[in-house]
Each structure stands twice: as structure tokens, then as C-alpha cells.
Design a protein around this motif. Structure first.
Motif, short mmCIF file in Angstrom:
data_model
loop_
_atom_site.label_atom_id
_atom_site.label_comp_id
_atom_site.label_asym_id
_atom_site.label_seq_id
_atom_site.Cartn_x
_atom_site.Cartn_y
_atom_site.Cartn_z
N ASP A 43 0.84 -1.19 0.00
CA ASP A 43 0.00 0.00 0.00
C ASP A 43 0.88 1.25 0.00
O ASP A 43 2.09 1.18 0.23
N ALA A 44 0.28 2.38 -0.25
CA ALA A 44 1.02 3.63 -0.40
C ALA A 44 1.80 3.99 0.86
O ALA A 44 2.91 4.51 0.78
N ALA A 45 1.25 3.71 2.01
CA ALA A 45 1.93 4.04 3.27
C ALA A 45 3.27 3.30 3.39
O ALA A 45 4.22 3.82 3.98
N HIS A 46 3.35 2.11 2.84
CA HIS A 46 4.60 1.34 2.88
C HIS A 46 5.73 2.09 2.16
O HIS A 46 6.86 2.12 2.62
N TYR A 47 5.42 2.71 1.02
CA TYR A 47 6.43 3.40 0.22
C TYR A 47 6.66 4.83 0.71
O TYR A 47 7.78 5.32 0.68
N GLY A 48 5.60 5.50 1.10
CA GLY A 48 5.72 6.88 1.56
C GLY A 48 6.19 7.81 0.47
O GLY A 48 6.16 7.50 -0.73
N LEU A 49 6.67 8.98 0.88
CA LEU A 49 7.10 10.00 -0.07
C LEU A 49 8.33 9.58 -0.87
O LEU A 49 8.60 10.12 -1.93
N GLY A 50 9.08 8.61 -0.36
CA GLY A 50 10.26 8.11 -1.07
C GLY A 50 9.92 7.46 -2.40
O GLY A 50 10.80 7.25 -3.24
N THR A 52 8.57 8.76 -4.87
CA THR A 52 8.88 9.67 -5.97
C THR A 52 10.36 9.67 -6.35
O THR A 52 10.72 10.05 -7.46
N ILE A 53 11.23 9.20 -5.48
CA ILE A 53 12.67 9.18 -5.80
C ILE A 53 13.20 7.76 -5.94
O ILE A 53 14.41 7.55 -5.94
N GLY A 54 12.30 6.80 -6.07
CA GLY A 54 12.74 5.46 -6.41
C GLY A 54 13.05 4.53 -5.27
O GLY A 54 13.93 3.68 -5.39
N ASN A 55 12.32 4.61 -4.16
CA ASN A 55 12.60 3.70 -3.05
C ASN A 55 11.93 2.34 -3.20
O ASN A 55 12.04 1.50 -2.32
N ALA A 56 11.27 2.11 -4.32
CA ALA A 56 10.59 0.84 -4.55
C ALA A 56 11.29 0.08 -5.68
O ALA A 56 11.75 0.69 -6.65
N SER A 57 11.35 -1.21 -5.56
CA SER A 57 11.95 -2.04 -6.61
C SER A 57 10.98 -2.18 -7.77
O SER A 57 9.82 -2.52 -7.58
N VAL A 58 11.48 -1.89 -8.98
CA VAL A 58 10.69 -2.06 -10.19
C VAL A 58 11.55 -2.76 -11.23
O VAL A 58 12.77 -2.77 -11.14
N ARG A 59 10.89 -3.34 -12.21
CA ARG A 59 11.61 -4.00 -13.30
C ARG A 59 12.07 -2.97 -14.32
O ARG A 59 11.33 -2.05 -14.67
N LEU A 60 13.28 -3.14 -14.81
CA LEU A 60 13.84 -2.20 -15.78
C LEU A 60 12.96 -2.07 -17.01
O LEU A 60 12.71 -0.96 -17.50
N VAL A 61 12.44 -3.16 -17.53
CA VAL A 61 11.62 -3.11 -18.74
C VAL A 61 10.35 -2.31 -18.49
O VAL A 61 9.87 -1.57 -19.35
N GLU A 62 9.80 -2.41 -17.28
CA GLU A 62 8.59 -1.66 -16.97
C GLU A 62 8.89 -0.17 -16.78
O GLU A 62 8.11 0.68 -17.20
N SER A 136 21.26 4.45 -2.58
CA SER A 136 22.01 5.16 -1.54
C SER A 136 23.26 4.41 -1.09
O SER A 136 24.19 5.00 -0.59
N THR A 137 23.30 3.12 -1.28
CA THR A 137 24.47 2.33 -0.88
C THR A 137 25.37 1.98 -2.07
O THR A 137 26.28 1.16 -1.93
N PHE A 138 25.11 2.58 -3.23
CA PHE A 138 25.84 2.29 -4.47
C PHE A 138 25.70 0.81 -4.86
O PHE A 138 26.54 0.26 -5.55
N ARG A 139 24.61 0.19 -4.43
CA ARG A 139 24.36 -1.21 -4.76
C ARG A 139 24.08 -1.36 -6.25
O ARG A 139 24.47 -2.34 -6.87
N ASP A 140 23.38 -0.37 -6.81
CA ASP A 140 23.12 -0.41 -8.24
C ASP A 140 22.79 1.00 -8.72
O ASP A 140 22.62 1.93 -7.92
#
Length: 182
Positions: A43-50, A52-62, A136-140
Motif C-alpha cells: 500500500d502507499a503508506a509502505h512506500y511513503g514519499l520516497g 517519488t525518488i525510487g525507493n521501490a523495486s521495479v523491473r527495468l523493462v517496466e 544510496s548504498t551504491f548497490r546499483d
């Protein structure tokens, strides 16, 4: 500071403030799902305002397909793997004027000069909307961009999720993106 300068230089506080002013993640999450982000299952509360800056994992093709929607001035078309697959009909998901404005900002070399430098790998000999991201950790990191004809997405990282040594979207995925666009 203008939004153009903030977006071009990945100064993310401005993006977070804009999202907060228009309703937060509750407003953005349904739009991202409409754009095909199938991994956004919380749900939206899980992601929060972050969100908008990519704090959620998404697929590159998507994510690349969402950028392609911007390239088509807001017209969304589901992606397919095979050329002969019949794709679903296009439908308008984003405003034409807003999509054009985002493309104009992301293709403005001066708008990203502070973060990338005057002659970065993102400066191409033709107009190209480009955005980078770095965990943020230079992981990718990634670089995505488009012209009216082509959309390209590049991800760089270690498959075991270990951090890289200070490799950003500009220095990691950026050169690959440049070579592909050229």
C-alpha cells in the motif's frame, strides 16, 4: 531553485515536496501501477514519499516502458518481447503538455550541469531526455532516456547486491546508455 534545475540535478527534496503537495504516495502509486509497474504490491503508506525518488523495486523493462510513455507524449502502450506479438491499443495516461515539459527538462544539458558537469556522458549530439538514479548504498544504478524514436534503459549493479565502489548512474550506466543511443 527552479523545478527544472532540481530535476536535472537529482536534487530530490524538491520532488518529494511536490509529491507531498499533491497528495503523497496515495496519488502517485495508482499512476505508477497504471504505467505497468507490476512489482508495486504494497500500500502507499509502505512506500511513503520516497516513492517519488525510487525507493521501490521495479523491473527495468517496466520503468523503460513508462519512459516510453513520456516519449509518446503521454500515450501508454504495453511492452511486448516479440515483434510479432499483437500489442494492446495505446491509451492516454499522462497529459501531452506535461509529458513534453518533462522531456524538455530532461533533455536540458544546462539543467543537469551542476551534478553531471558541462561535458558529461549524458551530453549527446542530439536532443535526448535522460535521467539517472543511484541507490544510496551504491548497490546499483541506472540511466534511462528517450528521443521521440527510441527509449533506452540501462541497469548496472552486482547480481549479489553487494555495493559498487562509488559508481553512480552517470559513471556506471551512463556510458553504456550513451553508446547505445549513439
Amino acid at each position: 531553485m527552479t523545478y527544472r534545475y532540481a530535476l536535472g540535478n537529482s536534487l530530490n527534496i524538491s520532488a518529494v515536496r511536490v509529491l507531498d503537495s499533491i497528495g503523497g504516495a496515495e496519488t502517485l502509486l495508482p499512476k505508477l501501477r497504471d504505467l505497468g509497474m507490476s512489482t508495486l504490491n504494497e500500500d502507499a503508506a509502505h512506500y511513503g514519499l520516497g516513492l517519488t525518488i525510487g525507493n521501490a523495486s521495479v523491473r527495468l523493462v517496466e520503468l523503460a516502458n513508462a519512459y516510453a510513455c513520456l516519449a509518446r507524449l503521454g500515450r501508454f502502450k504495453p511492452w511486448t518481447l516479440l515483434e510479432h506479438e499483437r500489442a494492446a491499443e495505446e491509451r492516454r495516461l499522462l497529459g501531452e503538455n506535461e509529458s513534453w515539459l518533462i522531456a524538455d527538462i530532461l533533455s536540458d544539458n544546462q539543467a543537469r550541469e551542476m551534478a553531471c558537469g558541462s561535458w558529461s556522458v549524458l551530453r549527446l549530439p542530439f536532443r535526448c531526455a535522460v535521467k539517472t538514479g543511484t541507490s544510496s548504498t551504491f548497490r546499483d544504478n541506472w540511466t534511462l532516456g528517450y528521443t521521440p524514436e527510441f527509449t533506452v534503459g540501462v541497469w548496472v549493479g552486482n547480481f549479489d547486491n553487494t555495493p559498487m565502489q562509488d559508481v553512480s548512474g552517470v559513471t556506471g550506466a551512463g556510458p553504456i546508455f550513451r553508446d547505445l543511443m549513439l
